[in-house]
Design a protein around this motif. Structure first.
Motif, PDB file in Angstrom:
ATOM      1  N   CYS A 143      -5.685  -2.652  -0.027  1.00 31.50           N
ATOM      2  CA  CYS A 143      -5.435  -1.223   0.242  1.00 31.50           C
ATOM      3  C   CYS A 143      -6.708  -0.410   0.060  1.00 31.50           C
ATOM      4  CB  CYS A 143      -4.323  -0.679  -0.654  1.00 31.50           C
ATOM      5  SG  CYS A 143      -2.761  -1.593  -0.544  1.00 31.50           S
ATOM      6  N   GLN A 144      -7.840  -0.997   0.427  1.00 26.84           N
ATOM      7  CA  GLN A 144      -9.129  -0.345   0.211  1.00 26.84           C
ATOM      8  C   GLN A 144      -9.555   0.524   1.390  1.00 26.84           C
ATOM      9  OE1 GLN A 144      -8.646  -3.420   1.097  1.00 26.84           O
ATOM     10  NE2 GLN A 144     -10.288  -4.220   2.374  1.00 26.84           N
ATOM     11  N   LEU A 145      -8.866   0.444   2.532  1.00 25.87           N
ATOM     12  CA  LEU A 145      -9.237   1.222   3.713  1.00 25.87           C
ATOM     13  C   LEU A 145      -8.378   2.479   3.787  1.00 25.87           C
ATOM     14  CD1 LEU A 145      -9.570  -1.711   6.272  1.00 25.87           C
ATOM     15  CD2 LEU A 145     -11.350  -0.690   4.841  1.00 25.87           C
ATOM     16  N   ASP A 146      -9.012   3.631   3.733  1.00 23.98           N
ATOM     17  CA  ASP A 146      -8.310   4.913   3.694  1.00 23.98           C
ATOM     18  C   ASP A 146      -8.376   5.572   5.066  1.00 23.98           C
ATOM     19  OD1 ASP A 146      -7.153   7.309   3.178  1.00 23.98           O
ATOM     20  OD2 ASP A 146      -8.540   7.925   1.594  1.00 23.98           O
ATOM     21  N   TYR A 147      -7.224   5.583   5.762  1.00 20.43           N
ATOM     22  CA  TYR A 147      -7.119   6.261   7.045  1.00 20.43           C
ATOM     23  C   TYR A 147      -6.319   7.557   6.939  1.00 20.43           C
ATOM     24  CZ  TYR A 147      -8.746   1.794   8.913  1.00 20.43           C
ATOM     25  OH  TYR A 147      -9.480   0.668   9.177  1.00 20.43           O
ATOM     26  N   THR A 176      -8.509  10.720   8.030  1.00 18.51           N
ATOM     27  CA  THR A 176      -9.116  10.704   9.358  1.00 18.51           C
ATOM     28  C   THR A 176      -8.110  10.899  10.468  1.00 18.51           C
ATOM     29  OG1 THR A 176      -8.889   8.306   9.528  1.00 18.51           O
ATOM     30  CG2 THR A 176     -10.907   9.159   8.510  1.00 18.51           C
ATOM     31  N   TYR A 185      -0.856   0.939  14.001  1.00 16.67           N
ATOM     32  CA  TYR A 185      -1.913  -0.035  14.229  1.00 16.67           C
ATOM     33  C   TYR A 185      -1.327  -1.420  14.399  1.00 16.67           C
ATOM     34  CZ  TYR A 185      -5.766  -3.186  13.272  1.00 16.67           C
ATOM     35  OH  TYR A 185      -6.667  -4.203  13.330  1.00 16.67           O
ATOM     36  N   SER A 242      -1.181   2.985   9.636  1.00 15.24           N
ATOM     37  CA  SER A 242      -0.620   1.638   9.546  1.00 15.24           C
ATOM     38  C   SER A 242       0.653   1.493  10.357  1.00 15.24           C
ATOM     39  CB  SER A 242      -0.328   1.302   8.081  1.00 15.24           C
ATOM     40  OG  SER A 242       0.620   2.210   7.543  1.00 15.24           O
ATOM     41  N   MET A 252      -2.891   3.760   3.975  1.00 14.61           N
ATOM     42  CA  MET A 252      -3.882   2.897   3.322  1.00 14.61           C
ATOM     43  C   MET A 252      -3.739   1.493   3.901  1.00 14.61           C
ATOM     44  SD  MET A 252      -5.402   4.964   1.266  1.00 14.61           S
ATOM     45  CE  MET A 252      -6.328   3.862   0.192  1.00 14.61           C
ATOM     46  N   GLN A 253      -4.868   0.860   4.194  1.00 16.09           N
ATOM     47  CA  GLN A 253      -4.856  -0.441   4.843  1.00 16.09           C
ATOM     48  C   GLN A 253      -5.780  -1.407   4.116  1.00 16.09           C
ATOM     49  OE1 GLN A 253      -3.225  -1.664   7.930  1.00 16.09           O
ATOM     50  NE2 GLN A 253      -1.912  -0.054   7.100  1.00 16.09           N
ATOM     51  N   GLY A 254      -5.733  -2.663   4.538  1.00 17.10           N
ATOM     52  CA  GLY A 254      -6.615  -3.682   3.990  1.00 17.10           C
ATOM     53  C   GLY A 254      -5.895  -4.575   3.004  1.00 17.10           C
ATOM     54  N   CYS A 280       0.817  -1.211   0.000  1.00 18.39           N
ATOM     55  CA  CYS A 280       0.000   0.000   0.000  1.00 18.39           C
ATOM     56  C   CYS A 280       0.850   1.260   0.000  1.00 18.39           C
ATOM     57  CB  CYS A 280      -0.922   0.009   1.211  1.00 18.39           C
ATOM     58  SG  CYS A 280      -2.012  -1.431   1.321  1.00 18.39           S
TER      59      CYS A 280
END
Length: 331
Positions: free
Chosen positions: A219-223, A226, A234, A231, A214-216, A209
């Motif tokens: 890489c579909q989870l956008d932090y 926010t 976490y 990453s 970007m996570q998941g 990612c």
């Protein structure tokens, strides 16, 4: 005790993984590898001996559903059906899992049967064999238009190079159009969300990612916007890790198998409860058997030894004891 229960849970998880690994892998690894789509480039296909008349039968034309033209045959055509050592080769550039093939003929010609050899380095080659260690002969086509699909009975093989060795033909010569089935996640689906970089693994893919927030899996989870859970900070809890592992292993299983794996993996106490229930049932069954035999409840303790008093009396031991006691009283 807890450690033993956890080892037991791990053993059961591994057992079910091994038991179902072939079916799970086969379902996930039957994807087109890119011959028909063009993801496999022309330079990755080669052959020993190609036809030059009446039409050229180049190796790079050996793609499923390829069409012929005025100048080319639209398939690999052997230069001479009687020549020995013929083969059509595909180089995937990386080691992949290969699970089967789809074949077609062309222009009235077809390959009726063939063998398969494979290699990870292009130097050491292995002949694909049946379960009884005999060389597998695959059934090919019976005409020039139909498609025949062959899956490997023993699950996917690991290879970079695949060679088709034609054995018998129809229509006057060997003709072959081909698609190979296996695991080509990045090329086939482009699963990672840009600008992430997708890397093919042996039986899966990994998204690197970019940026790190970007996570998941894809890489579909956008932090990034926010400011929460970057990453670099976490760290998944042990419960999340175990849950993810259990769900991953349970994919493709029967519902009761999934439930068993998840319960035994996440909650070792459930395994302990199962063991205690089994031991309790065994205890009650043994007590019932002894009650039936002796007519009264008997505690099934192996340290207690029952004696037949009548046999002891008949042995004369107690009789001798009574005589000695009587003489002592008279004295």
């Amino acid at each position: 005790m807890i450690m033993k229960v956890q080892r037991g849970c791990l053993f059961l998880l591994i057992y079910y993984m091994v038991l179902t690994s072939n079916s799970v892998m086969s379902d996930e690894c039957r994807r087109p590898m890119g011959l028909q789509s063009g993801a496999v480039r022309d330079a990755q296909l080669s052959a020993r001996c190609i036809a030059t008349s009446p039409l050229y039968g180049w190796a790079f034309q050996a793609r499923l559903n390829n069409a012929s033209s005025e100048a080319t045959s639209g398939a690999w055509i052997a230069c001479d059906a009687n020549r020995t050592g013929l083969f059509l080769q595909v180089d995937f550039l990386k080691v992949r899992n290969i699970s089967g093939l789809m074949t077609q003929g062309q222009n009235g010609m077809y390959t009726a049967s063939y063998q398969l050899v494979y290699s990870t380095d292009g130097q050491r080659w292995s002949m694909y064999q049946d379960e009884d260690a005999t060389t597998k002969v695959f059934d090919g086509n019976t005409d020039d238009v139909g498609t025949v699909t062959q899956y490997f009975d023993q699950g996917p093989i690991t290879a970079r190079y695949i060679r088709i060795l034609p054995l018998t033909y129809g229509g006057g010569n060997f003709a072959l159009r081909l698609e190979i089935l296996g695991c080509a996640w990045c090329d086939a689906d482009s699963p990672c969300i840009a600008p992430a970089v997708c890397e093919d693994l042996v039986d899966d893919y990994e998204c690197h990612c970019t940026p790190d927030c970007m996570q998941g899996k894809n890489c579909q989870l956008d932090y990034c916007g926010t400011g929460t859970m970057p990453s670099s900070e976490y760290q998944p809890s042990s419960t999340e890790i175990m849950t993810t592992a259990a769900k991953s292993c349970a994919s493709g299983l029967q519902p009761w198998e999934r439930a068993l794996i998840v319960i035994f993996t996440i909650c070792p106490l459930a395994a302990l409860a199962v063991v205690l229930t089994f031991l309790t049932q065994r205890y009650l069954r043994l007590q019932y058997q002894m009650t039936t035999a002796y007519g009264r409840p008997v505690s099934p303790q192996p340290s207690i030894i029952s004696y037949d008093v009548s046999k002891v009396i008949k042995s004369g031991y107690l009789q001798s004891y009574d005589v000695s006691r009587s003489r002592a009283n008279q004295a």
